[in-house]
Design an enzyme around this catalytic site. Structure first.
Site, PDB file in Angstrom:
ATOM      1  N   LEU A  36      32.112  -1.261  29.776  1.00  0.00           N
ATOM      2  CA  LEU A  36      32.544  -0.007  30.408  1.00  0.00           C
ATOM      3  C   LEU A  36      31.440   1.038  30.417  1.00  0.00           C
ATOM      4  O   LEU A  36      31.242   1.739  31.406  1.00  0.00           O
ATOM      5  CB  LEU A  36      33.760   0.532  29.646  1.00  0.00           C
ATOM      6  CG  LEU A  36      35.029  -0.309  29.820  1.00  0.00           C
ATOM      7  CD1 LEU A  36      35.885  -0.293  28.569  1.00  0.00           C
ATOM      8  CD2 LEU A  36      35.834   0.189  31.009  1.00  0.00           C
ATOM      9  N   ASP A  47      22.578   2.566  23.146  1.00  0.00           N
ATOM     10  CA  ASP A  47      23.246   1.313  22.748  1.00  0.00           C
ATOM     11  C   ASP A  47      22.465   0.651  21.625  1.00  0.00           C
ATOM     12  O   ASP A  47      21.253   0.486  21.694  1.00  0.00           O
ATOM     13  CB  ASP A  47      23.378   0.327  23.912  1.00  0.00           C
ATOM     14  CG  ASP A  47      24.537  -0.638  23.695  1.00  0.00           C
ATOM     15  OD1 ASP A  47      25.521  -0.570  24.453  1.00  0.00           O
ATOM     16  OD2 ASP A  47      24.488  -1.442  22.737  1.00  0.00           O
ATOM     17  N   ASN A  95      31.760   6.237  23.982  1.00  0.00           N
ATOM     18  CA  ASN A  95      32.290   4.945  24.438  1.00  0.00           C
ATOM     19  C   ASN A  95      31.973   3.793  23.491  1.00  0.00           C
ATOM     20  O   ASN A  95      32.683   2.791  23.489  1.00  0.00           O
ATOM     21  CB  ASN A  95      31.701   4.676  25.841  1.00  0.00           C
ATOM     22  CG  ASN A  95      31.858   3.230  26.268  1.00  0.00           C
ATOM     23  OD1 ASN A  95      32.927   2.817  26.697  1.00  0.00           O
ATOM     24  ND2 ASN A  95      30.803   2.441  26.111  1.00  0.00           N
ATOM     25  N   TYR A 151      41.206  -0.490  14.071  1.00  0.00           N
ATOM     26  CA  TYR A 151      40.822  -0.022  15.406  1.00  0.00           C
ATOM     27  C   TYR A 151      41.862   0.960  15.974  1.00  0.00           C
ATOM     28  O   TYR A 151      41.513   2.034  16.485  1.00  0.00           O
ATOM     29  CB  TYR A 151      40.697  -1.256  16.300  1.00  0.00           C
ATOM     30  CG  TYR A 151      40.385  -1.012  17.745  1.00  0.00           C
ATOM     31  CD1 TYR A 151      39.166  -0.462  18.140  1.00  0.00           C
ATOM     32  CD2 TYR A 151      41.299  -1.358  18.746  1.00  0.00           C
ATOM     33  CE1 TYR A 151      38.876  -0.264  19.484  1.00  0.00           C
ATOM     34  CE2 TYR A 151      41.015  -1.169  20.089  1.00  0.00           C
ATOM     35  CZ  TYR A 151      39.804  -0.624  20.449  1.00  0.00           C
ATOM     36  OH  TYR A 151      39.516  -0.427  21.775  1.00  0.00           O
ATOM     37  N   LYS A 169      41.379   4.847  16.998  1.00  0.00           N
ATOM     38  CA  LYS A 169      41.548   5.314  18.378  1.00  0.00           C
ATOM     39  C   LYS A 169      42.615   6.413  18.471  1.00  0.00           C
ATOM     40  O   LYS A 169      42.453   7.373  19.236  1.00  0.00           O
ATOM     41  CB  LYS A 169      41.907   4.132  19.289  1.00  0.00           C
ATOM     42  CG  LYS A 169      40.746   3.149  19.534  1.00  0.00           C
ATOM     43  CD  LYS A 169      39.526   3.862  20.117  1.00  0.00           C
ATOM     44  CE  LYS A 169      38.591   2.908  20.853  1.00  0.00           C
ATOM     45  NZ  LYS A 169      37.340   3.592  21.267  1.00  0.00           N
ATOM     46  N   THR A 229      36.073  -7.116  29.530  1.00  0.00           N
ATOM     47  CA  THR A 229      34.765  -7.032  28.866  1.00  0.00           C
ATOM     48  C   THR A 229      34.810  -8.004  27.698  1.00  0.00           C
ATOM     49  O   THR A 229      35.857  -8.577  27.409  1.00  0.00           O
ATOM     50  CB  THR A 229      34.478  -5.622  28.312  1.00  0.00           C
ATOM     51  OG1 THR A 229      35.362  -5.402  27.196  1.00  0.00           O
ATOM     52  CG2 THR A 229      34.674  -4.524  29.342  1.00  0.00           C
TER      53      THR A 229
HETATM   54  P1  NAD Z   1      31.512  -3.924  24.985  1.00  0.00           P
HETATM   55  O1  NAD Z   1      31.407  -4.682  23.731  1.00  0.00           O
HETATM   56  O2  NAD Z   1      31.281  -4.629  26.280  1.00  0.00           O
HETATM   57  O3  NAD Z   1      30.559  -2.653  24.959  1.00  0.00           O
HETATM   58  C1  NAD Z   1      30.471  -1.822  23.822  1.00  0.00           C
HETATM   59  C2  NAD Z   1      29.023  -1.427  23.627  1.00  0.00           C
HETATM   60  O4  NAD Z   1      28.940  -0.542  22.507  1.00  0.00           O
HETATM   61  C3  NAD Z   1      28.116  -2.627  23.320  1.00  0.00           C
HETATM   62  O5  NAD Z   1      27.037  -2.690  24.225  1.00  0.00           O
HETATM   63  C4  NAD Z   1      27.651  -2.368  21.889  1.00  0.00           C
HETATM   64  O6  NAD Z   1      26.328  -2.828  21.634  1.00  0.00           O
HETATM   65  C5  NAD Z   1      27.762  -0.859  21.781  1.00  0.00           C
HETATM   66  N1  NAD Z   1      27.881  -0.409  20.402  1.00  0.00           N
HETATM   67  C6  NAD Z   1      28.623  -0.958  19.420  1.00  0.00           C
HETATM   68  N2  NAD Z   1      28.465  -0.281  18.261  1.00  0.00           N
HETATM   69  C7  NAD Z   1      27.586   0.718  18.510  1.00  0.00           C
HETATM   70  C8  NAD Z   1      27.033   1.751  17.714  1.00  0.00           C
HETATM   71  N3  NAD Z   1      27.336   1.853  16.417  1.00  0.00           N
HETATM   72  N4  NAD Z   1      26.171   2.616  18.284  1.00  0.00           N
HETATM   73  C9  NAD Z   1      25.857   2.490  19.594  1.00  0.00           C
HETATM   74  N5  NAD Z   1      26.332   1.523  20.400  1.00  0.00           N
HETATM   75  C10 NAD Z   1      27.210   0.646  19.864  1.00  0.00           C
HETATM   76  O7  NAD Z   1      32.994  -3.287  24.988  1.00  0.00           O
HETATM   77  P2  NAD Z   1      33.821  -2.418  26.063  1.00  0.00           P
HETATM   78  O8  NAD Z   1      35.095  -3.139  26.317  1.00  0.00           O
HETATM   79  O9  NAD Z   1      32.982  -2.000  27.205  1.00  0.00           O
HETATM   80  O10 NAD Z   1      34.221  -1.165  25.152  1.00  0.00           O
HETATM   81  C11 NAD Z   1      33.806   0.161  25.402  1.00  0.00           C
HETATM   82  C12 NAD Z   1      34.809   1.116  24.790  1.00  0.00           C
HETATM   83  O11 NAD Z   1      36.075   0.983  25.440  1.00  0.00           O
HETATM   84  C13 NAD Z   1      35.084   0.870  23.309  1.00  0.00           C
HETATM   85  O12 NAD Z   1      35.222   2.102  22.639  1.00  0.00           O
HETATM   86  C14 NAD Z   1      36.404   0.129  23.326  1.00  0.00           C
HETATM   87  O13 NAD Z   1      37.097   0.258  22.116  1.00  0.00           O
HETATM   88  C15 NAD Z   1      37.089   0.826  24.475  1.00  0.00           C
HETATM   89  N6  NAD Z   1      38.211   0.107  25.066  1.00  0.00           N
HETATM   90  C16 NAD Z   1      38.006  -0.979  25.856  1.00  0.00           C
HETATM   91  C17 NAD Z   1      39.084  -1.602  26.456  1.00  0.00           C
HETATM   92  C18 NAD Z   1      38.918  -2.746  27.409  1.00  0.00           C
HETATM   93  O14 NAD Z   1      39.887  -3.099  28.084  1.00  0.00           O
HETATM   94  N7  NAD Z   1      37.737  -3.335  27.506  1.00  0.00           N
HETATM   95  C19 NAD Z   1      40.384  -1.155  26.215  1.00  0.00           C
HETATM   96  C20 NAD Z   1      40.572  -0.042  25.396  1.00  0.00           C
HETATM   97  C21 NAD Z   1      39.468   0.587  24.843  1.00  0.00           C
END
Ligand code: NAD
Length: 316
Positions: A19, A38, A100, A171, A175, A205
């Site tokens: 995202l 990142d 994010n 988690y 959140k 993702t």
């Molecule tokens: P993803 O794993 O594809 O991307 C997350 C990114 O965050 C990764 O590139 C990772 O390297 C980076 N990251 C992790 N820890 C870090 C840190 N300590 N410092 C800096 N960067 C860090 O996951 P995503 O699905 O794109 O998730 C993005 C956000 O959306 C998250 O907060 C997740 O909880 C939230 N979310 C996602 C969904 C979904 O449907 N994918 C649903 C609800 C919430």
């Protein structure tokens, strides 16, 4: 025509993948200069790498935008200060933070280790606090000096916390706490021209396909070229761009969920029903039994993640 975010400077955390990547690219396309943060690790928070942030910076530059990479962990208070300073030193100011970055360490509570609890709270809740803290200190200082930077905070939450999901106490708690943090900071900072809102994504993702088996069943394969892909993570970016822009100057303390072409406005704890004892006296536990159960019966079942997903995917 001026672009939506022309003249703005943004930080997007966890912007190397999923995202965050789409959000960073979209903010840059809308004219913002972007710090692409990142840590480049695995979905459980282990490991590091510069590749994901570097690749997104290259993509932004190739499209004619301006961006710089930052590889610090959001869970590190000092590293986040460096990230905020990088935006200001490199691009002259900071207007937007998209919180994010995220990891998962799912486990039933009775088996969860202290480390699994701490790691998830550190990235999500403390990470969001760290970014907000440094940015808000800066925005308040600038505002007092007569420079209203119209700070925008866009914080990422999840139905795992808003509705609850088995196996995700760490988690979900983080959140849900971010949703509260966002609302409170929005109230504290509105006098300095800052607003704070949350987005709750639903997208394909690695966090939903690999890290959360209970979600994987809802995540279909990418659709054929030319068809609208409801679960494409890039669908989230326009909502983030809107909330990051001057168009959202008066949108504060809200939570929005997005899936594909659908946006929800979510509001959390609120009065559902109330009962008052007929006499002015303390309730007894036995009286509360019928009073509480009467309210529960009237209220019906709570929405949960599975029923919400079925409804969302079914288009109901
Ligand atoms: P993803 O794993 O594809 O991307 C997350 C990114 O965050 C990764 O590139 C990772 O390297 C980076 N990251 C992790 N820890 C870090 C840190 N300590 N410092 C800096 N960067 C860090 O996951 P995503 O699905 O794109 O998730 C993005 C956000 O959306 C998250 O907060 C997740 O909880 C939230 N979310 C996602 C969904 C979904 O449907 N994918 C649903 C609800 C919430």
């Amino acid at each position: 025509m001026a672009k939506l975010l022309e003249g703005k400077v943004a930080i997007v955390t966890g912007a190397g993948r999923g995202l965050g990547r789409g959000e960073a690219l979209c903010l840059a396309q809308e004219g913002a200069k972007v710090v692409v943060n990142d840590v480049g690790g695995h979905f459980d928070g282990t490991g590091t790498g510069q590749g994901p942030a570097d690749e997104v910076v290259s993509e932004i530059k190739a499209a004619g935008g301006e961006a710089v990479a930052n590889y610090g962990s959001v869970s590190d208070f000092q590293a986040v200060k460096v990230m905020v300073d990088t935006a200001i030193e490199k691009f002259g100011q900071l207007n937007i933070i998209v919180n994010n970055a995220g990891i998962l360490r799912d486990r039933m509570l009775f088996n969860m280790s202290e480390e699994e609890w701490d790691a998830v709270i550190a990235v999500h809740l403390k990470g969001t606090f760290n970014c907000i803290r440094h940015a808000c200190g800066y925005w308040r200082e600038q505002h007092k000096a007569g420079n209203n930077l119209k700070g925008k905070l866009v914080n990422t939450v999840s139905d795992a916390g808003l509705l609850g999901n088995v196996g995700q106490t760490n988690y979900g708690a983080a959140k849900a706490a971010i949703a509260a943090l966002s609302m409170i900071v929005g109230r504290e900072m509105s006098r300095y021209g800052v607003v704070s809102n949350c987005v709750a994504p639903m997208a394909r993702t690695r966090l939903t396909t690999e890290a959360t088996p209970s979600m994987a069943g809802f995540m279909g394969a990418a659709v054929p070229e030319g068809q609208f892909d409801m679960q494409d993570p890039d669908n989230m970016a326009p909502l983030v761009a809107f909330l990051a822009s001057d168009l959202a100057d008066n949108v504060n303390g809200e939570v929005f969920r997005l899936l594909g072409n659908r946006v929800w406005l979510l509001r959390g704890w609120h009065n559902v029903d109330t009962v008052v004892k007929s006499e002015m006296s303390k309730w007894t536990p036995q009286e509360l039994d019928s009073a509480v159960k009467g309210m529960l019966e009237k209220a019906g079942p709570q929405e949960d993640l599975t029923s919400m997903m079925m409804q969302a995917m079914g288009g109901g």
